[in-house]
Design a protein around this motif. Structure first.
Motif, mmCIF file in Angstrom:
data_model
loop_
_atom_site.group_PDB
_atom_site.id
_atom_site.type_symbol
_atom_site.label_atom_id
_atom_site.label_comp_id
_atom_site.label_asym_id
_atom_site.label_seq_id
_atom_site.Cartn_x
_atom_site.Cartn_y
_atom_site.Cartn_z
ATOM 1 N N SER A 1 20.756 -25.636 -2.828
ATOM 2 C CA SER A 1 21.490 -25.798 -1.756
ATOM 3 C C SER A 1 22.905 -25.785 -2.257
ATOM 4 O O SER A 1 23.769 -25.227 -1.750
ATOM 5 C CB SER A 1 21.376 -26.996 -1.063
ATOM 6 N N ILE A 2 23.262 -26.410 -3.724
ATOM 7 C CA ILE A 2 24.475 -26.683 -4.017
ATOM 8 C C ILE A 2 25.232 -25.022 -4.580
ATOM 9 O O ILE A 2 26.100 -24.696 -4.200
ATOM 10 C CB ILE A 2 24.533 -27.425 -5.470
ATOM 11 N N ARG A 3 24.175 -24.249 -5.150
ATOM 12 C CA ARG A 3 24.645 -23.050 -5.640
ATOM 13 C C ARG A 3 24.727 -21.971 -4.315
ATOM 14 O O ARG A 3 25.863 -21.548 -4.391
ATOM 15 C CB ARG A 3 23.438 -22.379 -6.408
ATOM 16 N N ARG A 4 24.144 -22.290 -3.103
ATOM 17 C CA ARG A 4 24.334 -21.626 -2.009
ATOM 18 C C ARG A 4 25.748 -21.942 -1.460
ATOM 19 O O ARG A 4 26.517 -21.203 -1.010
ATOM 20 C CB ARG A 4 23.365 -21.841 -0.900
ATOM 21 N N GLU A 5 26.073 -23.236 -1.308
ATOM 22 C CA GLU A 5 27.480 -23.613 -0.931
ATOM 23 C C GLU A 5 28.538 -23.281 -1.639
ATOM 24 O O GLU A 5 29.641 -23.048 -1.297
ATOM 25 C CB GLU A 5 27.355 -25.337 -0.693
ATOM 26 N N ILE A 6 28.278 -23.267 -3.203
ATOM 27 C CA ILE A 6 29.524 -22.650 -3.778
ATOM 28 C C ILE A 6 29.725 -21.266 -3.464
ATOM 29 O O ILE A 6 30.698 -20.783 -3.440
ATOM 30 C CB ILE A 6 29.064 -22.935 -5.641
ATOM 31 N N ALA A 7 28.595 -20.483 -3.402
ATOM 32 C CA ALA A 7 28.768 -18.992 -3.169
ATOM 33 C C ALA A 7 29.451 -18.950 -1.846
ATOM 34 O O ALA A 7 30.351 -17.812 -1.720
ATOM 35 C CB ALA A 7 27.354 -18.434 -3.033
ATOM 36 N N PHE A 8 28.970 -19.637 -0.754
ATOM 37 C CA PHE A 8 29.716 -19.403 0.513
ATOM 38 C C PHE A 8 31.157 -19.881 0.450
ATOM 39 O O PHE A 8 32.052 -19.271 1.009
ATOM 40 C CB PHE A 8 28.989 -20.159 1.503
ATOM 41 N N ALA A 9 31.506 -20.969 -0.273
ATOM 42 C CA ALA A 9 32.797 -21.274 -0.427
ATOM 43 C C ALA A 9 33.613 -20.308 -1.152
ATOM 44 O O ALA A 9 34.776 -19.906 -0.769
ATOM 45 C CB ALA A 9 32.832 -22.837 -1.213
ATOM 46 N N SER A 10 33.006 -19.482 -2.105
ATOM 47 C CA SER A 10 33.747 -18.488 -2.699
ATOM 48 C C SER A 10 33.960 -17.190 -1.677
ATOM 49 O O SER A 10 34.824 -16.476 -1.785
ATOM 50 C CB SER A 10 33.073 -18.135 -3.905
ATOM 51 N N LEU A 11 32.816 -16.856 -1.052
ATOM 52 C CA LEU A 11 32.840 -15.821 0.117
ATOM 53 C C LEU A 11 34.078 -15.912 0.963
ATOM 54 O O LEU A 11 34.788 -15.008 1.440
ATOM 55 C CB LEU A 11 31.576 -15.546 0.650
#
Length: 642
Positions: free
Chosen positions: A507-517
């Motif tokens: 979930s952490i990796r997913r939120e970092i990816a969304f914050a980057s997108l």
């Protein structure tokens, strides 16, 4: 027996056990006197609520009632289908939904969701294929629950001493003072005790955040403090991360130019001392030091600006804790459920109930309804736990002993007791012993399961005769239902702390990816607020492992880097970052990283030719990102590539 001996020696455990027993007996006597069906369900409500602090007991009672009411309504709706196969299929689907809902909710709301599943199972399993009217049975179940809640509240508020717990404001002030000192330490070069101090502080912060809602239960005044506490915790997390970024960004500077960071640390430590002495936080000296540092070092202005904003927000939220009328910003930590765990809980709930229901329908055993009931109770009650197996094992032991005792009771005691009050009086010592076990933290579910299973199977106020075959078969099926639940928790869809931590990392990796997108847009802040919550969830499950806590802080650091890179891309002129390094970093963060350490080295290598004086903000942020990837590769490595 060792735990029972310890419980007998502890006066607090003895007092809790006596209150539990008294509330259960009052509930069962009142329900029997009113002529309700299955009056032992009233006693079960008292055991489910337990005897927590008064405020928490009130909120748990509300959750118990709402969950029971919804579950009873769902059970009646399912039972109206009229076809046993359809009813049990719908029950499995409802249990799966309740398991997922409990995972998506927090605190007493999750407990209410579990009760909705359990109550529906009681209504469906005990009325399907019988002449019992589901509506009247469900109504009696709700009435029994209300009696049990009233008995628990009456005994708890009359006999339970008021808790003398430290207030949220006092606890948060102590943690805030420690946090300011830690932020000061993080500003300077890496120190030998920084990692251990950081782990200890974040563990304390996570504990306060996790227990804040339960600590505020039953008090509107305390609940108004939850938002400023949320803001303070989020801002402290940000300050620690930004302080690390400042330290790393300034490591290439000379000793003379770094001299202002020790001065800023000293200002933060003085603020912490004043906070402990007076309870007031005075951030102005530290803010003045930040402004002077930013004026002297233009390349650090953006990071120091973020640092100053976090410090102001901490001070404002601290004032709001003392005066809830003050307005603070919206919640900066948004709970994010474990989606993988939620899906597994739903699948486990459906499969466990479907399996037990299939055995019942294929065999046609009358006692098979207790097989489904046993599987339902344990599957839904433990659906949200990180480490359910030890508690399921406790329940299995307590349930097995209760089954043996209930068989002996129905066959050896009830035929000779003749009077219901005498039977209940004779059962009182068993309830007392089980309540002692329930009141002890180490054996809570063993005692709870014994009380519940013994009450259901022994029915101490029901003096109607029972055949030996029926009693033994019902008891055996109830325990086999628990075994089925244990099987699914242990072998089919297991759950433990390490698995939950792995889900949180994903979930952490997913939120970092969304914050980057979505960097540079308002949605990015929402993902950062979820990331803060996930970081504290990770710390809670770190079990004092400094490496895991370091990984969590590094993840939050990357979230902040993505936010800042997005601001550069969207707000600064293209000439400020003509090399496209910001877009490249955001692209890397938005996609799975097969080898984080190699990615970090590549970023460092690409900026090696740039002289320090000509480094742009994006290049410096890229270097910070590279160091986090190199130092903490495990948490940033996509699970599919491990």
């Amino acid at each position: 027996m060792k735990n029972l001996n310890g419980a007998l020696r502890d006066p607090l455990v003895r007092a809790t056990a006596l209150r539990l027993t008294l509330a259960a007996m009052i509930a069962m006597v009142v329900a029997t006197g009113l002529g309700l069906e299955n009056p032992w369900w009233a006693a079960m409500a008292t055991w489910m609520i337990g005897q927590p602090p008064r405020g928490l007991m009130l909120e748990r009672s509300i959750a118990q009632f709402v969950g029971t009411l919804l579950g009873a309504a769902a059970g009646v709706a399912i039972a109206l289908a009229g076809n046993p196969y359809l009813e049990l299929t719908c029950l499995a689907l409802w249990l799966a939904f309740c398991c997922g809902l409990a995972n998506a909710m927090r605190h007493q709301r999750a407990y209410g969701a579990a009760l909705a599943g359990l109550t529906a199972s009681v209504v469906v399993t005990l009325t399907t294929g019988t002449e019992i009217a589901p509506l009247s049975f469900a109504g009696a179940r709700v009435a029994d629950t209300l009696i049990g809640i009233a008995a628990s509240l009456a005994v708890g508020f009359l006999l339970q001493p008021r808790a003398r717990a430290q207030s949220l404001s006092a606890r948060s002030a102590a943690v805030l003072a420690d946090g300011l000192r830690l932020v000061g330490m993080a500003l300077q070069e890496h120190q030998t005790d920084l990692v251990a101090r950081e782990a200890a502080f974040l563990s304390a912060l996570a504990a306060i955040s996790a227990g804040a809602e339960d600590a505020a239960a039953g008090s509107f005044k305390a609940r108004r403090r939850l938002r400023p506490l949320n803001t303070m915790s989020a801002s402290l997390l940000d300050l620690i991360v930004v302080a690390r970024m400042i330290r790393k960004a300034s490591q290439s500077r000379s000793i003379t130019e770094q001299a202002d960071l020790p001065a800023l640390r000293a200002a933060l430590e003085r603020a912490a001392d004043v906070l402990e002495e007076t309870g007031e936080l005075a951030p102005l000296p530290a803010l003045g030091m930040v402004e002077r540092t930013a004026a002297a070092h233009a390349e650090l202005q953006a990071i120091l600006g973020t640092f100053a904003a976090g410090l102001r927000e901490v001070a404002q939220s601290h004032r709001a804790l003392a005066d809830p009328s003050l307005i603070v910003s919206t919640a900066r930590m948004r709970p994010q459920p474990d989606r993988t765990g939620l899906k597994r809980a739903m699948a486990r709930g459906f499969l466990a109930i479907a399996t037990s229901a299939l055995v019942w329908t294929l065999t046609g055993w009358e006692a098979g309804r207790f097989l489904v009931l046993g599987a339902s109770i344990f599957t839904v009650l433990f659906a949200t736990l990180d480490q359910p197996l030890p508690l399921v094992r406790q329940g299995l032991i307590g349930g097995a002993v209760a089954a043996l005792a209930a068989v002996a009771w129905r066959l050896g005691i009830v035929p000779f007791a003749e009077l219901s009050w005498l039977s209940l009086l004779l059962a009182l010592p068993l309830f007392c012993v089980a309540s002692l076990l329930q009141a002890s933290r180490a054996t809570v579910f063993a005692g709870l399961t014994f009380n519940m299973f013994f009450a259901v199977m022994a029915r101490p106020v029901d003096m109607l005769p029972s055949s030996p075959q029926t009693v033994v078969a019902s008891a055996a099926m109830l325990i086999v239902g628990v075994v089925i639940s244990d099987f699914f928790y242990r072998w089919v869809l297991p759950m433990d702390v390490d698995r939950r931590r792995g889900h949180i990392e994903a979930s952490i990796r997913r939120e970092i990816a969304f914050a980057s997108l979505r960097a540079g847009t308002p949605l990015a802040e929402r993902h950062l607020s979820r990331l803060r919550h996930l970081v504290l969830e990770m710390v809670t499950r770190a079990r004092a492992d400094t490496a895991v806590i370091g990984d969590a802080v590094a993840a939050l650091s990357l979230g902040h880097i993505a936010m800042r890179l997005g601001q550069i891309v969207h707000r600064e002129p293209p000439a400020a970052d003509g090399d496209g390094i910001a877009q490249d970093c955001l692209r890397r963060l938005a996609n799975p990283i097969a080898d984080p350490a190699a990615c970090g080295r590549e970023l460092l290598e690409s900026g090696r030719a740039i002289v320090p004086e000509k480094m742009t903000s994006a290049v410096r942020l890229a270097h910070l990102m590279a160091r986090e990837l190199i130092d903490h590769p495990r948490i940033f490595k996509d699970t599919a590539t491990r």
